[in-house]
Design a protein around this motif. Structure first.
Motif, PDB file in Angstrom:
ATOM      1  N   PRO A   1       0.805  -1.223   0.000  1.00  0.00           N
ATOM      2  CA  PRO A   1       0.000   0.000   0.000  1.00  0.00           C
ATOM      3  C   PRO A   1       0.835   1.268   0.000  1.00  0.00           C
ATOM      4  O   PRO A   1       0.359   2.321  -0.400  1.00  0.00           O
ATOM      5  N   VAL A   2       2.091   1.178   0.458  1.00  0.00           N
ATOM      6  CA  VAL A   2       2.943   2.367   0.485  1.00  0.00           C
ATOM      7  C   VAL A   2       3.297   2.799  -0.933  1.00  0.00           C
ATOM      8  O   VAL A   2       3.219   3.972  -1.289  1.00  0.00           O
ATOM      9  N   THR A   3       3.700   1.836  -1.778  1.00  0.00           N
ATOM     10  CA  THR A   3       4.037   2.154  -3.172  1.00  0.00           C
ATOM     11  C   THR A   3       2.847   1.983  -4.100  1.00  0.00           C
ATOM     12  O   THR A   3       2.966   2.179  -5.300  1.00  0.00           O
TER      13      THR A   3
ATOM     14  N   ASN B   1      -2.627  -2.990  10.865  1.00  0.00           N
ATOM     15  CA  ASN B   1      -2.319  -4.332  10.365  1.00  0.00           C
ATOM     16  C   ASN B   1      -0.812  -4.556  10.459  1.00  0.00           C
ATOM     17  O   ASN B   1      -0.020  -3.737   9.991  1.00  0.00           O
ATOM     18  N   VAL B   2      -0.407  -5.664  11.076  1.00  0.00           N
ATOM     19  CA  VAL B   2       1.013  -5.913  11.314  1.00  0.00           C
ATOM     20  C   VAL B   2       1.805  -6.016  10.015  1.00  0.00           C
ATOM     21  O   VAL B   2       3.025  -5.798  10.001  1.00  0.00           O
ATOM     22  N   ASN B   3       1.158  -6.326   8.897  1.00  0.00           N
ATOM     23  CA  ASN B   3       1.853  -6.463   7.620  1.00  0.00           C
ATOM     24  C   ASN B   3       2.076  -5.146   6.906  1.00  0.00           C
ATOM     25  O   ASN B   3       2.734  -5.104   5.870  1.00  0.00           O
ATOM     26  N   PHE B   4       1.517  -4.079   7.446  1.00  0.00           N
ATOM     27  CA  PHE B   4       1.717  -2.769   6.833  1.00  0.00           C
ATOM     28  C   PHE B   4       2.908  -2.108   7.511  1.00  0.00           C
ATOM     29  O   PHE B   4       2.870  -1.806   8.699  1.00  0.00           O
ATOM     30  N   GLU B   5       3.982  -1.913   6.748  1.00  0.00           N
ATOM     31  CA  GLU B   5       5.210  -1.376   7.314  1.00  0.00           C
ATOM     32  C   GLU B   5       5.525  -0.004   6.749  1.00  0.00           C
ATOM     33  O   GLU B   5       6.668   0.416   6.655  1.00  0.00           O
ATOM     34  N   GLY B   6       4.503   0.733   6.367  1.00  0.00           N
ATOM     35  CA  GLY B   6       4.727   2.046   5.777  1.00  0.00           C
ATOM     36  C   GLY B   6       5.327   3.027   6.759  1.00  0.00           C
ATOM     37  O   GLY B   6       4.847   3.189   7.871  1.00  0.00           O
ATOM     38  N   GLY B   7       6.412   3.691   6.361  1.00  0.00           N
ATOM     39  CA  GLY B   7       7.069   4.661   7.230  1.00  0.00           C
ATOM     40  C   GLY B   7       6.187   5.835   7.593  1.00  0.00           C
ATOM     41  O   GLY B   7       6.410   6.511   8.592  1.00  0.00           O
ATOM     42  N   LEU B   8       5.161   6.115   6.750  1.00  0.00           N
ATOM     43  CA  LEU B   8       4.294   7.248   7.016  1.00  0.00           C
ATOM     44  C   LEU B   8       3.385   7.024   8.219  1.00  0.00           C
ATOM     45  O   LEU B   8       2.743   7.935   8.687  1.00  0.00           O
ATOM     46  N   LEU B   9       3.334   5.806   8.717  1.00  0.00           N
ATOM     47  CA  LEU B   9       2.429   5.521   9.820  1.00  0.00           C
ATOM     48  C   LEU B   9       3.037   5.845  11.178  1.00  0.00           C
ATOM     49  O   LEU B   9       2.435   5.585  12.201  1.00  0.00           O
TER      50      LEU B   9
END
Length: 319
Positions: free
Chosen positions: A26-28, A252-260
């Motif tokens: 989702p980040v890219t 969600n643990v699978n979301f590793e977006g730096g914006l969070l």
């Protein structure tokens, strides 16, 4: 190969048959698809292939055309609004999936402008003495207007149709940064009713039960509504937070977006906080009142100048 590099066309791409989504980010804004193309030599039924699809970045040259008479936007839909905050989805064409999520702050104060402006950071080592002398007064003076949108939610004025769980202690609802659709980037927030908890510094052993309840109810909500099982969530608390009504981020643990805001020097895991508080004595200062907290602070933050100048006073940093 099903096609030579020079022969790819819309028609040949449309011959791709997707079997599975093997990755998404989702980040890219990208998907990686596993599937196949027909074999032009007919020696095989299909040829395995991987196709990665990524939405291109918004061009700065298009900034002036996003709104106005010649707007690139063809349709918008309001998703929610509370106080000065509104968020919408937008389409760049009538027959497309929604292309953009748009957040609006209006009227935007100078504080908002500073917050959303790209900025350099320093690492702050906030001792209890520094907290008492500089940070606590700043938190106490935080303008109520900056948190009116949270008050509206907690007092039942707005966003009640979005609430996923409600009790006398806290509510859980989607965070405005989430698109409400992509489960892999699921982002909820728990807002606590007790206004005496302004930040991590105010937590003590008596708050363990409410923190455990947030953890339990968040897990129940995502399992019931999205089918996410045990261990599927990353829950954390910011210090410094962006507003001083206590809240827990649920992602969600699978979301590793730096914006969070999950970076070291900002996010503290809820489970770790609970464990530390359980070790506290029943009375006296809590762990978070006694410890030095280290965090990154942007140059546009209201505390930046106050704390940067403190590095000239070693008694405040090391005291």
């Amino acid at each position: 190969m099903p096609h030579s590099p020079a022969s790819w066309s819309l028609e040949s791409l449309n011959e791709f048959e997707s079997e599975n989504i093997i990755n998404e980010d989702p980040v890219t804004h990208s998907l990686v698809l596993l599937g196949s193309f027909p074999d032009p030599d007919k020696s095989k039924a299909r040829i395995k292939a991987i196709v990665r699809v990524e939405r291109t970045a918004l061009a700065t040259s298009d900034a002036g055309r996003l709104f106005g008479v010649d707007s690139l936007l063809k349709r918008v839909k309001i998703e929610g609004s509370t106080d000065i905050y509104t968020w919408l989805f937008a389409w760049l064409g009538e027959d497309r999936e929604r292309d953009l999520k748009i957040n609006i702050i209006c009227p935007a104060t100078e504080v908002h402008i500073r917050k959303y402006t790209k900025q350099q950071q320093i690492m702050v080592h906030e001792t209890p003495k520094l907290y008492e002398s500089h940070v606590k007064p700043y938190i106490t003076s935080f303008p109520p207007s900056r948190t009116q949108w949270v008050e509206n939610i907690l007092t039942g004025v707005s966003e009640q149709d979005k609430i996923l769980y409600k009790s006398s202690d806290f509510v859980i609802l989607p965070d405005m940064k989430w698109d409400l659709t992509t489960v892999s980037s699921l982002y909820l927030v728990a807002l606590v009713q007790d206004r005496s908890i302004r930040s991590l510094r105010d937590l003590n052993k008596k708050h363990v039960n409410i923190l455990k309840s947030i953890k339990k109810q968040a897990a129940t909500v995502v399992k019931r509504k999205w089918g996410l099982g045990d261990g599927s969530l990353r829950m954390y608390i910011h210090y410094q937070p962006s507003y001083y009504i206590f809240h827990v981020h649920i992602v969600n643990v699978n979301f590793e977006g730096g914006l969070l805001g999950m970076t070291v020097g900002q996010a503290h895991l809820l489970d770790d906080i609970i464990s530390l508080l359980e070790l506290d004595p029943s009375d006296g200062p809590s762990t978070f009142q006694k410890m030095t907290l280290t965090y990154g602070l942007g140059e546009q933050h209201g505390l930046y100048d106050k704390l940067r100048h403190c590095y000239d006073h070693v008694d405040l940093i090391d005291g």
